[in-house]
Design a protein around this motif. Structure first.
Motif, PDB file in Angstrom:
ATOM      1  N   TYR A 171       5.431   6.581  -0.881  1.00 43.77           N
ATOM      2  CA  TYR A 171       5.682   8.014  -0.653  1.00 43.77           C
ATOM      3  C   TYR A 171       4.438   8.856  -0.389  1.00 43.77           C
ATOM      4  O   TYR A 171       4.500  10.073  -0.448  1.00 43.77           O
ATOM      5  N   THR A 172       3.308   8.222  -0.128  1.00 46.52           N
ATOM      6  CA  THR A 172       2.104   9.005   0.114  1.00 46.52           C
ATOM      7  C   THR A 172       1.749   9.033   1.600  1.00 46.52           C
ATOM      8  O   THR A 172       1.416  10.080   2.138  1.00 46.52           O
ATOM      9  N   TYR A 173       1.835   7.869   2.264  1.00 47.43           N
ATOM     10  CA  TYR A 173       1.439   7.772   3.674  1.00 47.43           C
ATOM     11  C   TYR A 173       2.670   7.601   4.571  1.00 47.43           C
ATOM     12  O   TYR A 173       3.602   6.878   4.206  1.00 47.43           O
ATOM     13  N   ALA A 174       2.636   8.246   5.744  1.00 51.82           N
ATOM     14  CA  ALA A 174       3.671   7.982   6.747  1.00 51.82           C
ATOM     15  C   ALA A 174       3.501   6.544   7.239  1.00 51.82           C
ATOM     16  O   ALA A 174       4.465   5.791   7.369  1.00 51.82           O
ATOM     17  N   ASP A 175       2.243   6.160   7.531  1.00 53.88           N
ATOM     18  CA  ASP A 175       1.929   4.779   7.939  1.00 53.88           C
ATOM     19  C   ASP A 175       0.953   4.227   6.915  1.00 53.88           C
ATOM     20  O   ASP A 175      -0.170   4.720   6.803  1.00 53.88           O
ATOM     21  N   LEU A 176       1.393   3.203   6.212  1.00 59.87           N
ATOM     22  CA  LEU A 176       0.574   2.646   5.132  1.00 59.87           C
ATOM     23  C   LEU A 176      -0.679   1.976   5.724  1.00 59.87           C
ATOM     24  O   LEU A 176      -0.564   1.138   6.618  1.00 59.87           O
ATOM     25  N   PRO A 177      -1.893   2.329   5.242  1.00 61.21           N
ATOM     26  CA  PRO A 177      -3.102   1.638   5.724  1.00 61.21           C
ATOM     27  C   PRO A 177      -3.019   0.140   5.402  1.00 61.21           C
ATOM     28  O   PRO A 177      -2.356  -0.243   4.431  1.00 61.21           O
ATOM     29  N   ALA A 178      -3.713  -0.666   6.212  1.00 63.33           N
ATOM     30  CA  ALA A 178      -3.583  -2.130   6.119  1.00 63.33           C
ATOM     31  C   ALA A 178      -3.879  -2.653   4.710  1.00 63.33           C
ATOM     32  O   ALA A 178      -3.162  -3.522   4.197  1.00 63.33           O
ATOM     33  N   ASP A 179      -4.932  -2.116   4.066  1.00 65.74           N
ATOM     34  CA  ASP A 179      -5.284  -2.647   2.736  1.00 65.74           C
ATOM     35  C   ASP A 179      -4.178  -2.353   1.714  1.00 65.74           C
ATOM     36  O   ASP A 179      -3.843  -3.191   0.880  1.00 65.74           O
ATOM     37  N   LEU A 180      -3.557  -1.188   1.831  1.00 59.29           N
ATOM     38  CA  LEU A 180      -2.471  -0.874   0.891  1.00 59.29           C
ATOM     39  C   LEU A 180      -1.204  -1.668   1.225  1.00 59.29           C
ATOM     40  O   LEU A 180      -0.459  -2.071   0.337  1.00 59.29           O
ATOM     41  N   ALA A 181      -0.998  -1.904   2.522  1.00 58.79           N
ATOM     42  CA  ALA A 181       0.155  -2.727   2.924  1.00 58.79           C
ATOM     43  C   ALA A 181       0.018  -4.125   2.324  1.00 58.79           C
ATOM     44  O   ALA A 181       0.992  -4.706   1.834  1.00 58.79           O
ATOM     45  N   ALA A 182      -1.235  -4.646   2.328  1.00 61.11           N
ATOM     46  CA  ALA A 182      -1.475  -5.978   1.750  1.00 61.11           C
ATOM     47  C   ALA A 182      -1.205  -5.949   0.244  1.00 61.11           C
ATOM     48  O   ALA A 182      -0.581  -6.863  -0.311  1.00 61.11           O
ATOM     49  N   GLN A 183      -1.640  -4.876  -0.401  1.00 60.25           N
ATOM     50  CA  GLN A 183      -1.409  -4.760  -1.856  1.00 60.25           C
ATOM     51  C   GLN A 183       0.085  -4.640  -2.169  1.00 60.25           C
ATOM     52  O   GLN A 183       0.572  -5.153  -3.165  1.00 60.25           O
ATOM     53  N   ARG A 184       0.801  -3.951  -1.275  1.00 63.35           N
ATOM     54  CA  ARG A 184       2.251  -3.801  -1.466  1.00 63.35           C
ATOM     55  C   ARG A 184       2.919  -5.173  -1.434  1.00 63.35           C
ATOM     56  O   ARG A 184       3.750  -5.508  -2.296  1.00 63.35           O
ATOM     57  N   ASN A 185       2.529  -6.007  -0.437  1.00 58.32           N
ATOM     58  CA  ASN A 185       3.086  -7.362  -0.336  1.00 58.32           C
ATOM     59  C   ASN A 185       2.735  -8.180  -1.565  1.00 58.32           C
ATOM     60  O   ASN A 185       3.571  -8.918  -2.098  1.00 58.32           O
ATOM     61  N   GLU A 186       1.492  -8.028  -2.003  1.00 59.95           N
ATOM     62  CA  GLU A 186       1.030  -8.764  -3.185  1.00 59.95           C
ATOM     63  C   GLU A 186       1.885  -8.386  -4.409  1.00 59.95           C
ATOM     64  O   GLU A 186       2.287  -9.245  -5.188  1.00 59.95           O
ATOM     65  N   ALA A 187       2.156  -7.079  -4.532  1.00 61.09           N
ATOM     66  CA  ALA A 187       2.953  -6.609  -5.672  1.00 61.09           C
ATOM     67  C   ALA A 187       4.366  -7.197  -5.617  1.00 61.09           C
ATOM     68  O   ALA A 187       4.913  -7.620  -6.633  1.00 61.09           O
ATOM     69  N   LEU A 188       4.931  -7.241  -4.405  1.00 58.85           N
ATOM     70  CA  LEU A 188       6.284  -7.800  -4.256  1.00 58.85           C
ATOM     71  C   LEU A 188       6.296  -9.295  -4.593  1.00 58.85           C
ATOM     72  O   LEU A 188       7.205  -9.775  -5.282  1.00 58.85           O
ATOM     73  N   ASP A 189       5.237 -10.018  -4.137  1.00 59.04           N
ATOM     74  CA  ASP A 189       5.125 -11.463  -4.455  1.00 59.04           C
ATOM     75  C   ASP A 189       5.022 -11.660  -5.952  1.00 59.04           C
ATOM     76  O   ASP A 189       5.677 -12.516  -6.539  1.00 59.04           O
ATOM     77  N   TRP A 190       4.167 -10.806  -6.553  1.00 58.89           N
ATOM     78  CA  TRP A 190       3.935 -10.911  -7.996  1.00 58.89           C
ATOM     79  C   TRP A 190       5.250 -10.716  -8.754  1.00 58.89           C
ATOM     80  O   TRP A 190       5.561 -11.437  -9.690  1.00 58.89           O
TER      81      TRP A 190
END
Ligand SMILES: Cc1ncc(C[n+]2csc(CCOP(=O)(O)OP(=O)(O)O)c2C)c(N)n1
Ligand SMILES: [Mg+2]
Length: 229
Positions: free
Chosen positions: A206-225
């Motif tokens: 809910y912060t970025y319209a387009d998630l920056p690449a590093d945060l997108a990677a962290q988002r995937n990591e969180a989902l994997d975790w």
């Protein structure tokens, strides 16, 4: 509502500028503590309000303490209200425990600002009757007597005594109001406790319209975790 103290004053000045540009008869009001009134953000907001004649009303809630820092150690200024003088704003120090006086001061400030006469600083002199937070123990830095004396000026008690002297408030009305308040608070607390936990990816969403690449990677990591947990 901002955790970094003082920034809300700049947001309010920005909102006030928008009202002025759009020619809307609106006023931006920000509140800040005695401690917060030492911050650069507060002083910058007053400066721009004076320079651009903005409809901004800054209310300093001077409750005597900024966590453990007393008002006396906060500033060399005789009053906090006078901090608006250099910015060219009208300033007023009010008994912040007097509901009627505060109401009159705010009416005055809002009317002036709404009619293009500029911003105002109101210092509401009051007292912090409780600890700063649950992590604070105010007994370590202030006397019991000071707190006891302050309770004598507690605004609701004062208002009640005044209304009773006018025969405008009874104990029965008070009991009914308290019951109504307890019911309301309980209902809100229960509604909060029933709030569903947010999914883990919500903190990225809910912060970025387009998630920056590093945060997108962290988002995937969180989902994997979460999948592995
Ligand atoms: C920029 C910034 N610095 C420090 C803090 C930590 N902090 C939280 S509340 C507080 C004291 C605030 O005192 P005051 O402005 O008098 O407000 P009060 O809590 O008394 O209403 C501090 C230093 C913060 N939230 N933001
Ligand atoms: Mg304070």
């Amino acid at each position: 509502w901002c955790v970094p103290i003082g920034t809300q004053c700049l947001h309010a000045a920005g909102a006030a500028l928008a009202f002025k540009i759009r020619k809307e008869p609106r006023v931006a009001v920000c509140t800040i503590g005695d401690g917060g009134s030492s911050k650069a953000d507060f002083n910058s907001a007053l400066n721009v309000a004076g320079a651009m004649n903005l409809p901004l009303v800054a209310v300093i809630v001077n409750n005597g303490w900024a966590i453990s820092v007393p008002r006396t150690a906060q500033t060399g200024a005789k009053t906090l209200a006078q901090k608006g003088i250099a910015a060219g704003l009208e300033c007023l120090q009010v008994d912040g425990n007097d509901l009627i006086a505060m109401r009159a001061a705010m009416d005055h400030a809002l009317k002036r600002a709404r009619h293009g006469h500029g911003g105002m600083v109101i210092e509401a002199v009051t007292y912090r009757l409780s600890d700063h937070t649950t992590a604070d123990d105010a007994r370590r830095y202030r006397s019991e007597q000071e707190v006891k004396d302050a309770w004598e000026r507690e605004p609701l008690r004062r208002m009640k005594a005044y209304l009773k002297s006018l025969n405008a408030w009874t104990d029965d009305e008070e009991a009914a109001l308290k019951e109504q308040c307890i019911k309301y608070v309980d209902a809100e607390v229960n509604a909060y406790l029933e709030t569903r936990a947010q999914p883990i990816e919500a903190m990225f969403d809910y912060t970025y319209a387009d998630l920056p690449a590093d945060l997108a990677a962290q988002r995937n990591e969180a989902l994997d975790w979460e999948k592995r947990a």
